[in-house]
Design an enzyme around this catalytic site. Structure first.
Site, PDB file in Angstrom:
ATOM      1  N   ASP A  82     -40.801  59.545   1.581  1.00  0.00           N
ATOM      2  CA  ASP A  82     -40.052  58.328   1.928  1.00  0.00           C
ATOM      3  C   ASP A  82     -39.000  58.046   0.842  1.00  0.00           C
ATOM      4  O   ASP A  82     -38.752  56.892   0.484  1.00  0.00           O
ATOM      5  CB  ASP A  82     -40.976  57.128   2.138  1.00  0.00           C
TER       6      ASP A  82
ATOM      7  N   HIS B 165     -39.754  62.920   5.700  1.00  0.00           N
ATOM      8  CA  HIS B 165     -39.317  61.513   5.721  1.00  0.00           C
ATOM      9  C   HIS B 165     -38.518  61.193   4.460  1.00  0.00           C
ATOM     10  O   HIS B 165     -39.079  60.855   3.421  1.00  0.00           O
ATOM     11  CB  HIS B 165     -40.557  60.611   5.824  1.00  0.00           C
TER      12      HIS B 165
ATOM     13  N   HIS C 122     -45.595  56.564   6.964  1.00  0.00           N
ATOM     14  CA  HIS C 122     -46.003  55.845   5.741  1.00  0.00           C
ATOM     15  C   HIS C 122     -47.241  54.950   5.906  1.00  0.00           C
ATOM     16  O   HIS C 122     -47.186  53.741   5.697  1.00  0.00           O
ATOM     17  CB  HIS C 122     -44.835  55.084   5.105  1.00  0.00           C
TER      18      HIS C 122
ATOM     19  N   ASP D 242     -36.815  54.024  11.771  1.00  0.00           N
ATOM     20  CA  ASP D 242     -37.402  53.743  10.459  1.00  0.00           C
ATOM     21  C   ASP D 242     -36.596  52.738   9.649  1.00  0.00           C
ATOM     22  O   ASP D 242     -35.379  52.727   9.654  1.00  0.00           O
ATOM     23  CB  ASP D 242     -37.558  55.028   9.638  1.00  0.00           C
TER      24      ASP D 242
ATOM     25  N   HIS E 191     -42.356  53.550  12.462  1.00  0.00           N
ATOM     26  CA  HIS E 191     -42.472  52.591  11.355  1.00  0.00           C
ATOM     27  C   HIS E 191     -43.248  51.400  11.926  1.00  0.00           C
ATOM     28  O   HIS E 191     -42.706  50.622  12.704  1.00  0.00           O
ATOM     29  CB  HIS E 191     -41.049  52.186  10.924  1.00  0.00           C
TER      30      HIS E 191
ATOM     31  N   HIS F  91     -34.493  59.472   3.033  1.00  0.00           N
ATOM     32  CA  HIS F  91     -33.255  58.745   3.348  1.00  0.00           C
ATOM     33  C   HIS F  91     -32.151  59.356   2.496  1.00  0.00           C
ATOM     34  O   HIS F  91     -32.260  59.355   1.263  1.00  0.00           O
ATOM     35  CB  HIS F  91     -33.418  57.264   3.016  1.00  0.00           C
ATOM     36  N   LEU F  92     -31.116  59.887   3.147  1.00  0.00           N
ATOM     37  CA  LEU F  92     -30.050  60.540   2.375  1.00  0.00           C
ATOM     38  C   LEU F  92     -28.804  59.667   2.236  1.00  0.00           C
ATOM     39  O   LEU F  92     -27.884  60.008   1.503  1.00  0.00           O
ATOM     40  CB  LEU F  92     -29.702  61.903   2.990  1.00  0.00           C
TER      41      LEU F  92
ATOM     42  N   ASN G  51     -31.307  55.428   9.346  1.00  0.00           N
ATOM     43  CA  ASN G  51     -30.784  54.114   8.944  1.00  0.00           C
ATOM     44  C   ASN G  51     -29.629  54.225   7.948  1.00  0.00           C
ATOM     45  O   ASN G  51     -29.635  53.644   6.870  1.00  0.00           O
ATOM     46  CB  ASN G  51     -31.896  53.192   8.423  1.00  0.00           C
TER      47      ASN G  51
HETATM   48  O1  DOR Z   1     -39.187  50.984   1.288  1.00  0.00           O
HETATM   49  C1  DOR Z   1     -38.534  51.346   2.253  1.00  0.00           C
HETATM   50  N1  DOR Z   1     -37.263  51.744   2.134  1.00  0.00           N
HETATM   51  N2  DOR Z   1     -39.093  51.330   3.470  1.00  0.00           N
HETATM   52  C2  DOR Z   1     -38.389  51.570   4.588  1.00  0.00           C
HETATM   53  O2  DOR Z   1     -38.963  51.518   5.652  1.00  0.00           O
HETATM   54  C3  DOR Z   1     -36.938  51.843   4.505  1.00  0.00           C
HETATM   55  C4  DOR Z   1     -36.562  52.357   3.190  1.00  0.00           C
HETATM   56  C5  DOR Z   1     -35.073  52.333   2.933  1.00  0.00           C
HETATM   57  O3  DOR Z   1     -34.311  52.767   3.792  1.00  0.00           O
HETATM   58  O4  DOR Z   1     -34.676  51.916   1.842  1.00  0.00           O
END
Ligand code: DOR
Length: 426
Positions: A307, A62, A234, A154, A181, A64-65, A96
């Protein structure tokens, strides 16, 4: 290309193996695993692993790139570099981005960029619904064919339970896991931190634990209804752990993950209006932290994922209530997870299962084991190396880390992907 890793403590939860062995990597695969000295060294590059743990490559399921669309926060290359520095040979990246990864073209773009970077393996997670708007399902067959390994909206929940039911039924056809999520947006309203004593004292709007738990309950019931497979992301509250524990006891097809910040930090970290401690779901109470640890210990929680959510000063150097949710974790995850081992909460074998074997199984990707024939993805870990977190040394483009200045014990000293050393401190 042949690499011989000698005299390390090989830990392979897939076969309940924890033993000093030599490990041979050849042609991108695990070629042999033998007692020390049994594999000839001649003509081979030798990596001495005396005193080190030799684990199947860690997988962060999990992250985010941010590419495409927010490359000032992170790119696939910088994220993959942060991953291998942190000991991760594979990462699953959330959809996302901008645009959202709800199409085969975005999925393919991510895979192309990852290939170009040549660092960690990157597994695209595609959107459950078009644009993650929660209205229409995306094309699961096309997405799987393009290389997506799982589905998630997510950052947002799927608020409509009928759409969630259809997603469960549709995903089953393609054997794609749904990574959920769980958050009720109406109940969360405009909350910015955990709802409790600290939010009251700071005058910040709260997010109750129930905003997560009612959705965990709903999704477990939909898994029961559809006989589908769900993975709860999470997990942050005591109530969610209890719901998942009960669902597993009842035989539902459910797995779950938590993140290091939910067992190392509480709502107290928000004091001083520290925007790096603003994350969704929010940091909870000491009682929740204890329950998360117990969930990891007893197997209710299957995986730990960072995350990793990079944000820049634009999103973080602002008033707390205006700041973006998220913190980065790829380069601190292993050190924070090893705290659990040093504290005796989980065994080393459990830690490797939570960080490698189980994520590989949940996502259905290769790896998570050092069995002969598996991909030559290996992480060498020095369990006792003490180091101080310094965000300025991070490979990630972002700096939103609440652990800056912490002293951690244990880190990855070498990361090998497909038999190639992609990060080394030796
Ligand atoms: O804290 C978070 N940041 N929770 C999420 O579900 C998304 C993530 C983000 O993309 O910044």
């Amino acid at each position: 290309m042949s690499l011989l890793i000698t005299r390390g403590l090989v830990v392979d939860p897939a076969r309940n193996l924890e033993q000093e062995l030599d490990l041979l990597l050849e042609n991108g695969k695990i070629a042999a695993l033998e007692p020390s000295g049994a594999i000839p060294r001649k003509g081979r590059r030798v990596v001495k692993a005396d005193g080190l743990v030799v684990a199947p490559g860690l997988i962060d399921m999990h992250v985010h790139l941010r590419e495409p669309g927010e490359e000032y926060k992170e790119t696939i290359e910088t994220g993959a570099r942060a991953a291998v520095r942190g000991g991760f040979t594979g990462v699953a990246c959330m959809p996302n981005t901008r645009p959202v990864n709800d199409s085969s073209s975005v999925t393919r773009f991510i895979l192309d960029q990852a290939k170009e970077a040549g660092l960690a393996r990157v597994y695209p997670v595609a959107a459950i619904s078009v644009g993650s708007h929660g209205e229409n399902l995306s094309e699961y067959g096309d997405l799987k064919a393009a290389g997506a390994v799982a589905l998630s909206d997510d950052g947002r929940p799927v608020m409509n339970p009928l759409l969630m039911r259809r997603a469960l039924e549709y995903a089953k056809t393609f054997d794609l896991p749904l990574l959920l999520h769980c958050e009720d947006l109406n109940l969360r309203a405009d909350g910015v931190m955990h709802e409790g004593r600290v939010s009251l004292e700071l005058g910040l709007k709260g997010i109750p634990a129930a905003a997560e738990e009612v959705m965990v309950f709903r999704d477990l019931e939909l898994a029961r209804l559809t006989r589908g497979r769900v993975h709860i992301m999470h997990v942050s509250t005591r109530g969610s752990v209890a719901l998942i524990r009960r669902a597993k006891a009842q035989g539902l097809k459910v797995t779950a993950e938590t993140a290091p910040h939910y067992f190392t930090l509480t709502e107290e970290a928000v004091r001083g209006y520290n925007t790096n401690a603003k994350v969704n779901p929010p940091l909870r109470t000491a009682a929740d932290l204890v329950a998360i640890k117990e969930g990891l210990r007893d197997g209710t929680l299957d995986a730990i994922a960072s995350d990793h959510a990079p944000h820049g000063p634009l999103e973080k150097d602002v008033e707390f209530s205006e700041a973006a949710f998220g913190l980065i974790g790829l380069e601190t995850s292993l050190g924070l997870n090893l705290k659990l081992v040093h504290e005796g909460v989980i065994s080393l074998m459990q830690a490797v299962a939570l960080l490698s074997t189980h994520p590989a199984r949940i996502l259905g990707v290769p790896g998570g084991t050092l069995a002969v024939g598996a991909p030559a993805d290996v992480t060498l870990i020095d369990l006792n190396r003490e180091w101080t977190v310094d965000v300025n040394t991070f490979a990630s483009k972002s700096r939103n880390c609440p652990f800056d200045g912490w002293t951690l014990k244990g880190r990855a000293v070498m990361t090998i992907v497909g038999g190639k050393i992609v990060s080394s401190e030796q």
